[in-house]
Scaffold this motif. Structure first.
Motif, PDB file in Angstrom:
ATOM      1  N   ARG A   1       9.389  -1.969   3.851  1.00 25.91           N
ATOM      2  CA  ARG A   1       8.480  -3.053   4.232  1.00 25.91           C
ATOM      3  C   ARG A   1       7.714  -3.524   2.995  1.00 25.91           C
ATOM      4  O   ARG A   1       7.214  -2.707   2.225  1.00 25.91           O
ATOM      5  N   ILE A   2       7.625  -4.820   2.826  1.00 23.88           N
ATOM      6  CA  ILE A   2       6.949  -5.402   1.670  1.00 23.88           C
ATOM      7  C   ILE A   2       5.620  -6.009   2.112  1.00 23.88           C
ATOM      8  O   ILE A   2       5.571  -6.784   3.083  1.00 23.88           O
ATOM      9  N   TYR A   3       4.520  -5.651   1.420  1.00 22.73           N
ATOM     10  CA  TYR A   3       3.199  -6.199   1.707  1.00 22.73           C
ATOM     11  C   TYR A   3       2.784  -7.109   0.560  1.00 22.73           C
ATOM     12  O   TYR A   3       2.990  -6.784  -0.613  1.00 22.73           O
ATOM     13  N   ARG A   4       2.201  -8.252   0.928  1.00 20.88           N
ATOM     14  CA  ARG A   4       1.765  -9.225  -0.086  1.00 20.88           C
ATOM     15  C   ARG A   4       0.237  -9.270  -0.115  1.00 20.88           C
ATOM     16  O   ARG A   4      -0.404  -9.367   0.935  1.00 20.88           O
ATOM     17  N   GLY A   5      -0.313  -9.213  -1.317  1.00 21.37           N
ATOM     18  CA  GLY A   5      -1.771  -9.278  -1.485  1.00 21.37           C
ATOM     19  C   GLY A   5      -2.224 -10.717  -1.578  1.00 21.37           C
ATOM     20  O   GLY A   5      -2.094 -11.341  -2.631  1.00 21.37           O
ATOM     21  N   ARG A   6      -2.717 -11.265  -0.475  1.00 16.52           N
ATOM     22  CA  ARG A   6      -3.144 -12.672  -0.440  1.00 16.52           C
ATOM     23  C   ARG A   6      -4.666 -12.759  -0.518  1.00 16.52           C
ATOM     24  O   ARG A   6      -5.383 -11.912   0.015  1.00 16.52           O
TER      25      ARG A   6
ATOM     26  N   ALA B   1      -1.403 -12.402  -4.916  1.00 17.03           N
ATOM     27  CA  ALA B   1      -1.638 -11.644  -6.146  1.00 17.03           C
ATOM     28  C   ALA B   1      -0.424 -10.834  -6.554  1.00 17.03           C
ATOM     29  O   ALA B   1      -0.289 -10.420  -7.701  1.00 17.03           O
ATOM     30  N   GLY B   2       0.482 -10.584  -5.610  1.00 17.08           N
ATOM     31  CA  GLY B   2       1.642  -9.755  -5.880  1.00 17.08           C
ATOM     32  C   GLY B   2       2.089  -9.080  -4.598  1.00 17.08           C
ATOM     33  O   GLY B   2       1.523  -9.308  -3.522  1.00 17.08           O
ATOM     34  N   SER B   3       3.111  -8.286  -4.667  1.00 17.13           N
ATOM     35  CA  SER B   3       3.619  -7.600  -3.483  1.00 17.13           C
ATOM     36  C   SER B   3       3.905  -6.144  -3.820  1.00 17.13           C
ATOM     37  O   SER B   3       4.113  -5.778  -4.978  1.00 17.13           O
ATOM     38  N   SER B   4       3.907  -5.315  -2.763  1.00 22.99           N
ATOM     39  CA  SER B   4       4.145  -3.887  -2.958  1.00 22.99           C
ATOM     40  C   SER B   4       4.608  -3.270  -1.639  1.00 22.99           C
ATOM     41  O   SER B   4       4.356  -3.822  -0.560  1.00 22.99           O
ATOM     42  N   THR B   5       5.264  -2.152  -1.734  1.00 20.42           N
ATOM     43  CA  THR B   5       5.645  -1.421  -0.515  1.00 20.42           C
ATOM     44  C   THR B   5       4.457  -0.633   0.036  1.00 20.42           C
ATOM     45  O   THR B   5       4.524  -0.102   1.139  1.00 20.42           O
ATOM     46  N   SER B   6       3.360  -0.580  -0.720  1.00 18.99           N
ATOM     47  CA  SER B   6       2.137   0.092  -0.275  1.00 18.99           C
ATOM     48  C   SER B   6       1.124  -0.953   0.165  1.00 18.99           C
ATOM     49  O   SER B   6       0.745  -1.831  -0.616  1.00 18.99           O
ATOM     50  N   LYS B   7       0.696  -0.860   1.430  1.00 15.51           N
ATOM     51  CA  LYS B   7      -0.291  -1.804   1.948  1.00 15.51           C
ATOM     52  C   LYS B   7      -1.612  -1.692   1.194  1.00 15.51           C
ATOM     53  O   LYS B   7      -2.260  -2.695   0.883  1.00 15.51           O
ATOM     54  N   ARG B   8      -2.013  -0.458   0.869  1.00 20.91           N
ATOM     55  CA  ARG B   8      -3.271  -0.242   0.153  1.00 20.91           C
ATOM     56  C   ARG B   8      -3.215  -0.852  -1.244  1.00 20.91           C
ATOM     57  O   ARG B   8      -4.175  -1.477  -1.696  1.00 20.91           O
ATOM     58  N   LYS B   9      -2.101  -0.707  -1.932  1.00 22.24           N
ATOM     59  CA  LYS B   9      -1.974  -1.262  -3.278  1.00 22.24           C
ATOM     60  C   LYS B   9      -1.984  -2.785  -3.244  1.00 22.24           C
ATOM     61  O   LYS B   9      -2.598  -3.434  -4.096  1.00 22.24           O
TER      62      LYS B   9
ATOM     63  N   LEU C   1      -3.503  -4.645  -1.027  1.00 27.65           N
ATOM     64  CA  LEU C   1      -4.875  -5.054  -0.767  1.00 27.65           C
ATOM     65  C   LEU C   1      -5.716  -4.960  -2.028  1.00 27.65           C
ATOM     66  O   LEU C   1      -6.528  -5.853  -2.321  1.00 27.65           O
ATOM     67  N   ARG C   2      -5.530  -3.885  -2.819  1.00 25.49           N
ATOM     68  CA  ARG C   2      -6.285  -3.730  -4.051  1.00 25.49           C
ATOM     69  C   ARG C   2      -5.945  -4.841  -5.037  1.00 25.49           C
ATOM     70  O   ARG C   2      -6.818  -5.368  -5.728  1.00 25.49           O
ATOM     71  N   MET C   3      -4.689  -5.219  -5.124  1.00 23.77           N
ATOM     72  CA  MET C   3      -4.307  -6.315  -6.023  1.00 23.77           C
ATOM     73  C   MET C   3      -4.992  -7.613  -5.619  1.00 23.77           C
ATOM     74  O   MET C   3      -5.455  -8.382  -6.458  1.00 23.77           O
ATOM     75  N   ALA C   4      -5.059  -7.853  -4.298  1.00 28.97           N
ATOM     76  CA  ALA C   4      -5.703  -9.071  -3.818  1.00 28.97           C
ATOM     77  C   ALA C   4      -7.185  -9.074  -4.153  1.00 28.97           C
ATOM     78  O   ALA C   4      -7.746 -10.093  -4.582  1.00 28.97           O
ATOM     79  N   GLN C   5      -7.854  -7.930  -3.952  1.00 29.13           N
ATOM     80  CA  GLN C   5      -9.288  -7.837  -4.240  1.00 29.13           C
ATOM     81  C   GLN C   5      -9.564  -8.049  -5.722  1.00 29.13           C
ATOM     82  O   GLN C   5     -10.497  -8.768  -6.100  1.00 29.13           O
ATOM     83  N   GLU C   6      -8.764  -7.419  -6.576  1.00 29.87           N
ATOM     84  CA  GLU C   6      -8.960  -7.569  -8.021  1.00 29.87           C
ATOM     85  C   GLU C   6      -8.704  -9.002  -8.469  1.00 29.87           C
ATOM     86  O   GLU C   6      -9.423  -9.548  -9.319  1.00 29.87           O
TER      87      GLU C   6
END
Length: 384
Positions: free
Chosen positions: A10-15, A26-34, A36-41
């Motif tokens: 599953r791919i999560y996107r940091g919007r 901001a980017g995408s990751s298989t980790s939902k937490r990561k 989210l952190r990319m989006a916040q930063e």
């Protein structure tokens, strides 16, 4: 079959949204937490990038306060005016020319020490510090931390001077009678109703004829009048459509209080929307375009021209006008009134506030024993 086996990981996107409300990824990751952190930063970087100053922490404290913080701070007019006053008196001289990122905990501690050495009252120092801490690190609303100017507030672990609690100083019945007798008749009902109702100054200034029941035995506190700088309102007064606590309350009056209210309304021929307490103008209240129901009384002017002279001429030790409210609460508790009823009557929202008055009663133990004996005797009489 598991999701990963059917579709792959599953791919999560940091919007996020930038400072202009536009959506970005901001980017995408298989980790939902990561993700989210990319989006916040990315959101923090975006907010910094929308400022003229590309290095947010270098913005001067005075510039941030004047141009960003105060204009966007939500609060009561009186609270915002206090922020402005604290800034002008203490924060601007100490921190105005410094960059936000250069303000350290040690610097703040030294500033507090200098105020103590200069003889500034502990309560004033604590008020100045609370404003500084709110500007730099408030957890709600705007602040330097929430705006991404600094990572954390330097207002942590600061030693503040101890501000001793003000002693409870109630008037005696005789002292109140002396004050009333040494005042001009125009002001006497103000003192009588203050002691009889326990209303705060601003609540008394906000009372209108329509707030009383037909026989004047009850009044409802619906609004309060506050004094503000002339820059906020030329008349220097504002009426808020709610009292402190933001909830109206109904207060029963004694025959003495009801009579004082009825006589005042009758003698001054006040209409339903007229306020009870206003600046006198001849035999009637002074009325202005902003205040057609009567111009409110300045608390400081009342203190210098009415309050202090009455104490001197009556030989009464001077207290604050607010101590009439203290007197009301103390008399109620001394007379055995139920604590919850007292809280409702005076608009206390916290039991700890009322407990201060309970602890100050000189005969608290005797009152407790009297209450105990009344219950025993009542039940013994019923059983007999």
């Amino acid at each position: 079959m598991a999701w990963a086996e059917r579709h792959g990981p599953r791919i999560y996107r940091g919007r996020y949204r930038d400072g202009y409300g536009r959506r970005h990824t901001a980017g995408s990751s298989t980790s939902k937490r990561k993700a989210l952190r990319m989006a916040q930063e990315a959101e923090i970087r975006s907010r910094r990038g929308t400022r003229k100053d590309k290095e947010p922490g270098t913005i001067l404290f005075a510039t941030y306060f004047e141009d960003h913080w105060l204009p966007n701070r939500v609060g009561e007019v009186s609270t915002l005016a206090s922020y402005r006053s604290h800034f002008s008196a203490a924060l601007q001289p100490a921190f105005g020319a410094r960059a936000i990122e250069d303000i350290t905990a040690t610097m703040i501690q030294r500033w507090i020490a200098r105020q103590i050495d200069a003889g500034v009252r502990p309560g004033t120092i604590r008020s100045h510090y609370r404003t500084l801490a709110t500007v730099l690190g408030a957890k709600r609303g705007v602040s330097a931390v929430r705006d991404g100017l600094i990572e954390s507030s330097p207002c942590f672990g600061i030693d503040l001077p101890h501000a001793p609690a003000r002693e409870i100083e109630a008037y005696t019945v005789r002292e109140v009678d002396l004050l009333v007798s040494h005042m001009d008749p125009w002001w006497r009902p103000l003192i009588v109703l203050a002691v009889d109702s326990g209303l705060r100054w601003g609540e008394l200034m906000g009372l209108e004829v329509r707030d009383f029941s037909a026989n004047h035995t009850n009044l409802t506190v619906r609004r309060t009048v506050i004094e503000v700088p002339a820059s906020v309102d030329p008349s220097r007064f504002l009426s808020k459509p709610y009292p402190k606590g933001r909830k109206s309350r109904t207060v029963a009056l004694s025959p003495e209080g009801a009579s004082a209210a009825a006589d005042l309304i009758s003698d001054r021929r006040l209409s339903r929307t007229d306020r009870l307490f206003s600046v006198p103008a001849g035999a009637q209240a002074k009325r202005t375009e902003q205040w057609p129901g009567g111009l409110p009384v300045s608390r400081s002017t009342f203190g210098s021209t009415v309050w202090r002279p009455a104490h001197r001429s009556g030989g009464v030790r001077q207290r604050r006008f607010h101590d009439l409210r203290v007197t009301h609460i103390t008399w109620l508790l001394s007379g055995g009134a139920d604590v919850s009823a007292v809280m409702r009557r005076v608009g206390h929202t916290r039991l700890s506030t009322t407990q201060v008055y309970l602890a100050a009663l000189p005969d608290a133990d005797e009152l407790a024993v009297d209450a105990l004996m009344r219950v025993r005797n009542r039940h013994r009489t019923i059983e007999d």
